[in-house]
Design an enzyme around this catalytic site. Structure first.
Site, PDB file in Angstrom:
ATOM      1  N   ASP A  84     -40.864 -62.231  92.073  1.00  0.00           N
ATOM      2  CA  ASP A  84     -39.569 -62.908  92.231  1.00  0.00           C
ATOM      3  C   ASP A  84     -39.387 -63.453  93.653  1.00  0.00           C
ATOM      4  OD1 ASP A  84     -37.047 -63.820  91.558  1.00  0.00           O
ATOM      5  OD2 ASP A  84     -36.280 -61.866  90.929  1.00  0.00           O
ATOM      6  N   ASP A 162     -39.905 -61.760  83.204  1.00  0.00           N
ATOM      7  CA  ASP A 162     -38.992 -60.621  83.317  1.00  0.00           C
ATOM      8  C   ASP A 162     -37.794 -60.815  82.376  1.00  0.00           C
ATOM      9  OD1 ASP A 162     -37.993 -58.229  84.271  1.00  0.00           O
ATOM     10  OD2 ASP A 162     -38.218 -58.751  86.383  1.00  0.00           O
ATOM     11  N   SER A 194     -41.853 -58.538  79.706  1.00  0.00           N
ATOM     12  CA  SER A 194     -41.072 -57.361  80.115  1.00  0.00           C
ATOM     13  C   SER A 194     -40.107 -56.904  79.026  1.00  0.00           C
ATOM     14  CB  SER A 194     -40.275 -57.674  81.384  1.00  0.00           C
ATOM     15  OG  SER A 194     -41.142 -57.923  82.458  1.00  0.00           O
ATOM     16  N   ARG A 219     -44.656 -54.641  79.955  1.00  0.00           N
ATOM     17  CA  ARG A 219     -44.104 -53.522  80.703  1.00  0.00           C
ATOM     18  C   ARG A 219     -43.314 -52.657  79.746  1.00  0.00           C
ATOM     19  NH1 ARG A 219     -42.370 -53.715  85.613  1.00  0.00           N
ATOM     20  NH2 ARG A 219     -41.464 -51.768  84.932  1.00  0.00           N
ATOM     21  N   ASP A 223     -39.512 -49.846  86.413  1.00  0.00           N
ATOM     22  CA  ASP A 223     -40.286 -50.307  87.572  1.00  0.00           C
ATOM     23  C   ASP A 223     -40.796 -49.112  88.368  1.00  0.00           C
ATOM     24  OD1 ASP A 223     -39.552 -52.861  86.902  1.00  0.00           O
ATOM     25  OD2 ASP A 223     -38.401 -53.246  88.733  1.00  0.00           O
TER      26      ASP A 223
END
Ligand code: NAG
Ligand code: NAG
Length: 416
Positions: A84, A162, A194, A219, A223
């Site tokens: 990002d 994401d 994600s 994912r 995180d």
């Protein structure tokens, strides 16, 4: 022969069905390896105060150079991925395209892609399925076709999408749609999703069959942060949920426990071995996030350990599992090549100590207890002591190891 083929038939059919359903872009047949900015560099955008750390073309050129010059590329690390905070806050007024921050990426992303490609590496880029990225830059939601094409035009090889500022109930259709748009560009791009992490967080159960069909990796959960506690929480998540997660990892479609934090501030030397070993057992993507100019030589040796990387990249692509816990020592085990003449697997076996009582803890198992049943036995090698040969062990023999608190020992059991 007839009996054998009847016996094998359901297995082969399952394999066929599985490969038929998986994403067929020919990418990520082994867990992707590379480097990504987020965990170490987050959203540092002040290039005056932090010229070597801010999210800028300098950071990614520097890391592409270090991947090549410090031996990481030779060890298999391949993707250099911008996370990002690379965007301008607004899209281009006339074309509506995404724009890389003009001050921090003055040469543009094509020039950066060239720099990375010229070192034999591949270029990854982050975006977000929602209205905004997690750090508040514009997301793809209302411009998916334009953005997929822009990624292809920038020579991107890997996309991480994401899920901040998005409607979670739209993800099950929206992520596959973005995947189709990436495919329609004709440029092969690894697709990292994600979506399950956001579903898990909101109490929904991810549809792994759909993930396999549409994403190269995903994912699963939270995180990672720069601490042993964070690494252990992720390991616990993968252990507790392995029945529903583990079967879905495989060539072209991987579960992703998040970045390697070795070389940063949070892990000791021995704890660094622990993350590396368990990520190898989990067939996890090996995406480092650290400052490659500052990684100590002994940590670099762990990151570049060829024997451990070979476990991670094993061609069978079978994700390992936590098979037992005894006296707070966890045993993690992954089937790997070579298979012997009767198709028994070899195994990578990690012993993880969750003990904090001080002294190294000596523990003994029979191979049977570890579910290592090959009649001819196994040749055993310590994966952190290259060229060590610990001898041959059969199912009824005892195998002893000694693990320090919050440490790991890691072995290859080669089926004879
Ligand atoms: C999320 O999407 C669902 C289905 O498309 C819709 O019913 C719902 O209203 C949306 N919620 C928000 C907050 O936009
Ligand atoms: C697009 O999808 C088709 C069908 O799955 C596949 O054969 C092709 O390789 C994909 N192309 C790209 C560029 O991903």
């Amino acid at each position: 022969m007839y009996v054998v083929s009847l016996f094998l038939f359901p297995f082969l059919l399952l394999q066929l069905l599985q490969s038929g359903l998986a994403l067929q872009n020919g990418l990520a047949l082994k867990p992707p390896m590379g480097w990504m900015s987020w965990q170490r560099f987050r959203c540092i955008t002040d290039c005056k105060a932090y010229p070597d750390e801010c999210i800028s073309e300098h950071l990614f050129r520097r890391h592409a150079d270090l991947m090549a010059s410090e031996g990481y590329a030779d060890a298999g690390y391949e993707y250099v991925i911008i996370d990002d905070c690379w965007l301008e806050k607004n899209r281009d007024r006339t074309t509506n395209k995404l724009v890389a921050d003009r001050k921090r990426f003055p040469s543009g992303l094509n020039a950066l892609a060239d720099h990375i490609h010229n070192r034999g590496l591949k270029f990854g880029l982050y975006q977000d399925f929602g209205t905004n990225t997690c750090a508040g830059y514009p997301g793809v939601i209302n411009n998916m076709q334009l953005d997929a094409q822009t990624f292809a035009d920038w020579d991107v090889d890997y996309v991480k999408l994401d899920g901040c500022f998005a409607n979670i109930s739209d993800m099950a259709t929206g992520y596959p749609e973005f995947g189709r748009l990436l495919n329609a560009t004709g440029r092969p791009m690894v697709y990292s999703c994600s979506w399950p992490a956001y579903q898990e967080e909101s109490g929904e159960v991810p549809d792994y069959e759909s993930l396999k069909e549409h994403c190269n990796l995903w994912r699963n959960w939270d995180d990672i942060d720069d601490s042993l506690e964070s690494v252990m929480q992720i390991i616990d998540y993968f252990g507790k949920n392995q029945d529903r997660i583990q079967p879905h990892g495989g060539p072209g479609h991987w579960n992703d426990p998040d970045m390697l934090i070795l070389g940063n501030y949070g892990l000791s030397y021995d704890q660094s071995k622990l993350q590396m070993a368990i990520w190898a057992v989990l067939a996890a993507p090996l995406i480092m996030s650290n400052d490659l100019a500052k990684v100590e030589p002994r940590i670099k040796n762990i990151l570049q350990n060829r024997d451990v990387i070979a476990v991670n990249q094993d061609p069978l692509g079978i994700q390992g599992r936590r098979v037992l816990i005894k006296n707070d020592i966890e045993v993690w085990r992954r089937p790997i090549t070579p298979q012997n003449d009767v198709q028994e697997y070899s195994f990578a076996v990690a012993f993880v100590s969750r003990r904090t009582d001080g002294a190294p803890y000596a523990i003994t198992f029979t191979l049977k207890e570890l579910l290592l049943m090959n009649e001819n036995g196994y040749g055993v090698q310590d994966l952190f002591e290259s060229k060590s040969n610990l001898g041959v062990f059969r199912p009824e023999n005892h195998f002893s190891t000694r693990v320090i608190p919050n440490g790991v020992t890691f072995y290859k059991f080669t089926a004879l």
